[in-house]
Design an enzyme around this catalytic site. Structure first.
Site, PDB file in Angstrom:
ATOM      1  N   HIS A   1      25.972 -10.710  40.216  1.00 44.95           N
ATOM      2  CA  HIS A   1      27.020 -10.583  41.220  1.00 44.95           C
ATOM      3  C   HIS A   1      26.509  -9.772  42.410  1.00 44.95           C
ATOM      4  O   HIS A   1      25.442  -9.168  42.349  1.00 44.95           O
ATOM      5  CB  HIS A   1      28.266  -9.910  40.630  1.00 44.95           C
ATOM      6  CG  HIS A   1      28.047  -8.496  40.208  1.00 44.95           C
ATOM      7  ND1 HIS A   1      27.679  -8.156  38.931  1.00 44.95           N
ATOM      8  CD2 HIS A   1      28.129  -7.342  40.904  1.00 44.95           C
ATOM      9  CE1 HIS A   1      27.556  -6.838  38.852  1.00 44.95           C
ATOM     10  NE2 HIS A   1      27.819  -6.324  40.040  1.00 44.95           N
ATOM     11  N   ALA A   2      27.279  -9.793  43.467  1.00 47.74           N
ATOM     12  CA  ALA A   2      27.061  -8.922  44.620  1.00 47.74           C
ATOM     13  C   ALA A   2      28.361  -8.153  44.845  1.00 47.74           C
ATOM     14  O   ALA A   2      29.415  -8.541  44.344  1.00 47.74           O
ATOM     15  CB  ALA A   2      26.701  -9.744  45.858  1.00 47.74           C
TER      16      ALA A   2
END
Length: 141
Positions: free
Chosen positions: A55-56
């Site tokens: 994820h970011a």
């Protein structure tokens, strides 16, 4: 420590050692860690073939430290990808906002400590890679 402009950067912490062992110091609030620490968590017991993260974050900053063992981190700022090996407790990996991260290849004794600039807020997570790339492109316009 000055504000870090790069999307990600390796940090080196002070290490002191003698016959009693080693002591690594990483101070927050802009000294060694370039932000106030609001959340701390760690990962352990992950098999080498497990991928974590994936994820970011829109605005949270992180520092990852393998305090025991080793792991690899794929970092991707939407333009280039790099694999960073964390295998020394005096080494930290700073990750700014909007950096896709995947942690993997954990050694059996790996303990990956994560320091975060924000409390957990689910809505700031980008968990779909294509959505992440679209937001990176929008931010460039």
């Amino acid at each position: 420590m000055q504000e870090i402009k790069e999307p990600y950067k390796l940090l080196e912490f002070k290490e002191y050692g003698d016959e009693r062992g080693n002591l690594v110091v990483a101070e927050g609030s802009g000294f060694d860690i370039p932000f106030d620490i609001r959340r701390v968590f760690y990962m352990s017991g992950s098999d080498p073939d497990i991928r974590r993260g994936m994820h970011a974050n829109r605005y949270t900053k992180f520092v990852l430290i393998n305090v025991s063992g080793s792991s690899k981190v794929l970092v991707d700022d939407g333009h280039k990808k790099e694999i960073v090996v964390l295998d020394k407790p005096r080494m930290g990996l700073y990750l700014g906002p909007m950096v896709w991260k995947e942690m993997y290849d954990f050694s059996p004794d790996s303990v990956l400590l994560v320091l975060a600039s924000e409390h957990y807020i689910d809505s700031e997570y980008l968990r779909d890679y294509d959505e992440f790339i679209e937001e990176v492109k929008k931010g460039e316009n």
